[in-house]
Design an enzyme around this catalytic site. Structure first.
Site, PDB file in Angstrom:
ATOM      1  CB  SER A 139      -0.891  -0.003   1.236  1.00  0.00           C
ATOM      2  OG  SER A 139      -0.095   0.294   2.369  1.00  0.00           O
ATOM      3  CE  LYS A 140      -1.149   7.846  -0.131  1.00  0.00           C
ATOM      4  NZ  LYS A 140      -2.263   8.750  -0.381  1.00  0.00           N
ATOM      5  NE  ARG A 141      -2.890   4.540   4.612  1.00  0.00           N
ATOM      6  CZ  ARG A 141      -3.696   3.701   3.978  1.00  0.00           C
ATOM      7  NH1 ARG A 141      -3.659   2.420   4.235  1.00  0.00           N
ATOM      8  NH2 ARG A 141      -4.554   4.151   3.094  1.00  0.00           N
ATOM      9  N   GLY A 162       4.889   2.520   1.723  1.00  0.00           N
ATOM     10  CA  GLY A 162       5.947   3.349   1.164  1.00  0.00           C
ATOM     11  C   GLY A 162       6.414   4.374   2.179  1.00  0.00           C
TER      12      GLY A 162
END
Ligand code: GLU
Length: 505
Positions: free
Chosen positions: A262-264, A266
């Site tokens: 997920s973006k999180r 990253g």
């Protein structure tokens, strides 16, 4: 066989995740391998999630990756418009056709009525009841109301949607190019909305209609779409287009340290997840991209290609033409592919070593300029890049690895030299600087020979003098072989750096 036509169908809702780029890549490789067309269709029917700048951003990313569409909103083509919102009017007729044929129905339930149904039917075993073959019987739709009632509601423009009528007891199946035969029990699937109250189609209707009208032969999409497949299968059948249905492949998820990447993840682990920097216009939050982190597009493409696919050999580095030649959908893995940032960096390092200097010049020059380093001429820049590229993993590494070629280092790692510094060494460097000023033929071999001869003369091991010379020229304990540096920065600069540095030791 008809011409291969594949499509990438992004919803312009935000940044382009690396899983999205991999979907584009596999589409692209398949199309190019089979001399087919690669189409980009913007799926913007969900106005609530629409983000204006996302569409241009998607094209910028594809451009950076070298994944040029054959048809799209930007490239045109015979099957346009390529933006679903501009095709809005074309969908209703298909939804109405389905109602007429008994495969879909009008539903007039209000938001409150839907909520009430979910509340009433909620049990421990069924915590989120669906609108399906059981619950539909209690709702306000053209299956429960009389024909006259329905007519009346429609005439009065009562807000309504059109839902697919999922059969109660059927098993339907299709053959996925990666997963083989997959079956579904239709009774477990809800009656998905096909046409919304605002007249916009949902993804389910639009994807089938457009894949049909755009003559798509193969549809590759993420695994998360597998649960929707039974709805789409039935729509292809109910609309009478079954023989034109594309072959499907559902691509495996990309996994992060804890499940789906997920973006999180990253932000949490400090690696990029999007192809390019994405500034969310709603939150102003900036998510870093692979491009800006300093990845080469060649490396990004390569690492994505092997995230879920291999050609059966040990080979890891592939250029785009090689990928086009070797890619095949049946070698894509079923299981999720784990993203490993260290490995991603390895790919970049390998590609920095592999690409020609001319392929790095533009980016490196920009980075140096950004760091206020003046690059006097491209020939010095090229020689420098050639000399240091094997030491760089990410493009910004070029700044540290090459800035001392263009300007005298401001800070020297004096501590690395001082403990072992001596008057003998000082004498050596004074003599070396003098010797250098007499050299007419400023060449690597000559500089090195002069250094070694003088060291022998003075009875000092050359190994003990190399580090001070490096600190004098570079500032720190890094960089390519020190005489190569001296050769490149030239006579005056070398002598100047030696003399200035000694004042600090
Ligand atoms: N619009 C869908 C998405 O955003 C496309 C899925 C498909 O390729 O069918 O992922």
């Amino acid at each position: 066989m008809s011409k291969v036509r594949v499509r990438f169908a992004p919803s312009p809702t935000g940044g382009l995740h690396l899983g999205g780029v991999r979907t584009v890549l596999y589409n692209y490789l398949f199309a190019k391998k089979h001399n087919g067309d690669f189409i980009v269709r913007i799926e913007d029917t969900d106005q609530t999630r629409f983000v204006e700048s996302a569409e241009q951003y998607i094209f910028d990313c594809l451009n950076w990756c070298g994944l040029e569409p054959d048809e799209s909103v930007l490239h045109g083509g015979p099957y346009g418009p390529y933006r679903q919102s501009e095709r809005k009017e074309s969908y209703r007729q298909y939804a109405e056709q389905l109602v007429k044929d008994g495969y879909a129905y009008y539903a007039f339930d209000t938001k409150e009525e839907l909520e009430k149904m979910r509340e009433d039917l909620k049990t421990a075993e069924n915590p989120s009841p669906q609108y399906d073959h059981t619950s539909r019987k209690k709702m306000k739709n053209s299956l429960t109301l009389t024909e006259a009632e329905v007519k009346d509601l429609l005439v009065n423009s009562t807000p309504h949607v059109i839902r697919i009528k999922m059969p109660e007891n059927e098993v339907i199946s299709f053959t996925d190019m990666i997963r083989g035969e997959i079956s579904f029990e239709t009774g477990l699937v809800d009656d998905k909305v096909l046409l919304k109250a605002d007249g916009m189609p949902t993804y389910h209707l639009a994807v089938v209609v457009d894949d049909y009208l755009m003559k798509i032969t193969h549809a590759f999409r993420g695994e998360e779409w597998l649960p929707s497949a039974p709805v789409h299968l039935l729509l292809w059948k109910y609309l009478g287009w079954q023989k034109d249905m594309p072959q499907w492949a559902h691509l495996p998820l990309i996994l992060g340290p804890n499940g789906k990447l997920s973006k999180r993840d990253g932000a949490k682990y400090g690696f990029p997840v999007f192809a390019m920097n994405w500034a969310d216009p709603k939150t102003n939050e900036l998510t870093e991209g692979f491009k800006e982190k300093g990845f080469l597009p060649e490396a990004f493409i390569n690492l994505l290609a092997v995230l879920g696919w291999n050609d059966g050999t040990e080979q890891e580095l592939y250029s785009m033409p090689e990928l086009i030649e070797k890619f095949s959908m049946d070698r894509v893995h079923v299981a999720g592919a784990k993203f490993d940032y260290e490995k991603a960096k390895w790919f970049n390092h390998e590609w920095i070593k592999k690409v020609k200097v001319s392929g790095l010049r533009f980016e490196v020059k920009n980075l140096l300029i950004k760091n206020r380093i003046t690059v006097p001429d491209d020939s010095l820049l090229d020689k420098t890049i050639e000399l240091v590229k094997d030491r760089c993993t990410l493009l910004p590494d070029f700044v540290q690895q090459s800035s001392f070629f263009f300007k005298t280092p401001e800070q020297l790692d004096v501590d690395a030299v001082k403990p072992k510094w001596s008057d003998e060494k000082r004498d050596f460097f004074i003599a070396y600087a003098e010797k250098l000023s007499g050299i007419g033929n400023w060449e690597l071999g000559i500089l090195e020979a002069a250094f070694k001869d003088l060291a022998a003369e003075k009875n000092i091991k050359p190994g003990e003098l190399q580090l001070p010379l490096r600190i004098m020229l570079v500032g720190g304990k890094f960089g390519p072989p020190v005489f190569q540096i001296a050769e490149l920065i030239g006579k005056n600069e070398t002598i100047k750096r030696i003399n200035n540095a000694m004042k600090q030791f």
